[in-house]
Design an enzyme around this catalytic site. Structure first.
Site, PDB file in Angstrom:
ATOM      1  N   ARG A   8       3.007   4.746   6.390  1.00 52.50           N
ATOM      2  CA  ARG A   8       3.431   4.018   7.595  1.00 52.50           C
ATOM      3  C   ARG A   8       3.878   2.590   7.321  1.00 52.50           C
ATOM      4  O   ARG A   8       4.204   1.850   8.248  1.00 52.50           O
ATOM      5  CB  ARG A   8       2.271   4.014   8.609  1.00 52.50           C
ATOM      6  CG  ARG A   8       1.876   5.413   9.040  1.00 52.50           C
ATOM      7  CD  ARG A   8       0.519   5.408   9.713  1.00 52.50           C
ATOM      8  NE  ARG A   8      -0.552   5.028   8.781  1.00 52.50           N
ATOM      9  CZ  ARG A   8      -1.838   4.958   9.124  1.00 52.50           C
ATOM     10  NH1 ARG A   8      -2.199   5.201  10.354  1.00 52.50           N
ATOM     11  NH2 ARG A   8      -2.750   4.627   8.231  1.00 52.50           N
TER      12      ARG A   8
ATOM     13  N   CYS B 124      -6.136  -0.032   6.894  1.00 54.04           N
ATOM     14  CA  CYS B 124      -5.949   0.543   5.551  1.00 54.04           C
ATOM     15  C   CYS B 124      -7.127   1.452   5.162  1.00 54.04           C
ATOM     16  O   CYS B 124      -8.279   1.017   5.127  1.00 54.04           O
ATOM     17  CB  CYS B 124      -5.803  -0.580   4.522  1.00 54.04           C
ATOM     18  SG  CYS B 124      -5.454   0.042   2.861  1.00 54.04           S
TER      19      CYS B 124
ATOM     20  N   HIS C 259      -2.215  -3.971   5.032  1.00 52.11           N
ATOM     21  CA  HIS C 259      -2.006  -3.578   6.442  1.00 52.11           C
ATOM     22  C   HIS C 259      -3.346  -3.300   7.111  1.00 52.11           C
ATOM     23  O   HIS C 259      -4.265  -2.770   6.480  1.00 52.11           O
ATOM     24  CB  HIS C 259      -1.086  -2.357   6.533  1.00 52.11           C
ATOM     25  CG  HIS C 259      -1.673  -1.112   5.948  1.00 52.11           C
ATOM     26  ND1 HIS C 259      -2.226  -0.114   6.713  1.00 52.11           N
ATOM     27  CD2 HIS C 259      -1.829  -0.710   4.658  1.00 52.11           C
ATOM     28  CE1 HIS C 259      -2.674   0.850   5.909  1.00 52.11           C
ATOM     29  NE2 HIS C 259      -2.454   0.514   4.659  1.00 52.11           N
TER      30      HIS C 259
ATOM     31  N   CYS D  79       0.849  -1.193   0.000  1.00 53.00           N
ATOM     32  CA  CYS D  79       0.000   0.000   0.000  1.00 53.00           C
ATOM     33  C   CYS D  79       0.889   1.248   0.000  1.00 53.00           C
ATOM     34  O   CYS D  79       2.002   1.233   0.513  1.00 53.00           O
ATOM     35  CB  CYS D  79      -0.893  -0.005   1.243  1.00 53.00           C
ATOM     36  SG  CYS D  79      -2.058   1.391   1.278  1.00 53.00           S
TER      37      CYS D  79
ATOM     38  N   ASP E 184       0.441   3.727   1.736  1.00 49.29           N
ATOM     39  CA  ASP E 184       0.415   4.306   3.083  1.00 49.29           C
ATOM     40  C   ASP E 184       1.833   4.579   3.599  1.00 49.29           C
ATOM     41  O   ASP E 184       2.688   3.694   3.571  1.00 49.29           O
ATOM     42  CB  ASP E 184      -0.321   3.330   4.025  1.00 49.29           C
ATOM     43  CG  ASP E 184      -0.676   3.972   5.352  1.00 49.29           C
ATOM     44  OD1 ASP E 184       0.241   4.446   6.056  1.00 49.29           O
ATOM     45  OD2 ASP E 184      -1.877   4.005   5.697  1.00 49.29           O
TER      46      ASP E 184
HETATM   47 ZN    ZN Z   1      -3.455   1.180   2.996  1.00 53.49          ZN
END
Ligand code: ZN
Length: 211
Positions: A47, A102, A99, A43, A45
């Site tokens: 993090r 998400c 994750h 992803c 993302d």
């Molecule tokens: Zn995500």
């Protein structure tokens, strides 16, 4: 200019110096070629930084990231990364890493419109539709969200296996394992969903290509 932005170049200089202090040939060696054993599909993302969470060095992971770690068969970007990784780099493993928490999957559970991204998220909604019975039966919303994330990763693993790229590699007896993982934002730990595929016989018959 913001302090954050100014720091980026400064941090880069420090990073170069620390690498060179350990090995003066570090960049010379890395610049010659890459031979990563792993393609990571994760992803976007911020993090979930691919290399960092698995302790991998530069040169060890070929990376593709998009919102909610999707394998969309009309996505030329994903297909090109996959083709290069499998046919040129000959990676031995592909990991789809989702994750918990998400935002893309969360959006797919709701009916809210969030703009053009609705059209990307629709692919995740398809996963909900395939597994509607199981998901609707989970009363706790957070538990349902977590399970949806796991099912989304599993479907992306299967979607990878359905590509002509992966099926061709398997037909040619190329070693290629596909795995599904979920990273825990709250713990830092990875959960292996154990959906390891290594032959197109693992697919529903309708997807098995005669190559
Ligand atoms: Zn995500």
């Amino acid at each position: 200019m913001s302090e954050f932005y100014r720091k980026l170049i400064e941090n880069n200089k420090k990073w170069v110096e620390s690498k060179l202090s350990n090995n003066p040939d570090y960049f010379v060696r890395l610049s010659k070629s890459q031979n990563p054993p792993l393609l990571w599909i994760g992803c976007s993302d911020s993090r979930v930084p691919a290399n960092e969470i698995i302790g991998a060095e530069p040169g060890e992971v070929f990376v593709h990231r998009n919102i909610a770690n999707m394998v969309v068969h009309s996505d030329m970007n994903m297909l090109s990364v996959l083709d290069y990784a499998v046919n040129i780099l000959k990676v031995k493993h592909v990991i789809v890493c989702g994750h918990y928490g998400c935002g893309g999957v969360k959006a797919a559970m709701s009916n809210d419109s969030v703009g053009i991204i609705d059209n990307w998220i629709r692919h995740i909604k398809d996963v909900y539709r395939f597994h509607k019975e199981e998901l609707d039966a989970i009363e706790d919303e957070n538990e349902r969200f977590n399970r949806f994330i796991e099912l989304n990763v599993t479907e992306q693993v299967y979607d990878l296996a359905k590509t002509s790229i992966v099926q061709t590699a398997w037909k040619n007896d190329q070693e290629l394992h596909i795995h599904g993982w979920v990273y825990g934002l709250k713990s830092g730990y990875i959960t292996d969903l154990k959906v390891n595929l290594s032959s197109n016989e693992d697919l529903d018959e309708v997807y098995q290509l005669k190559l």
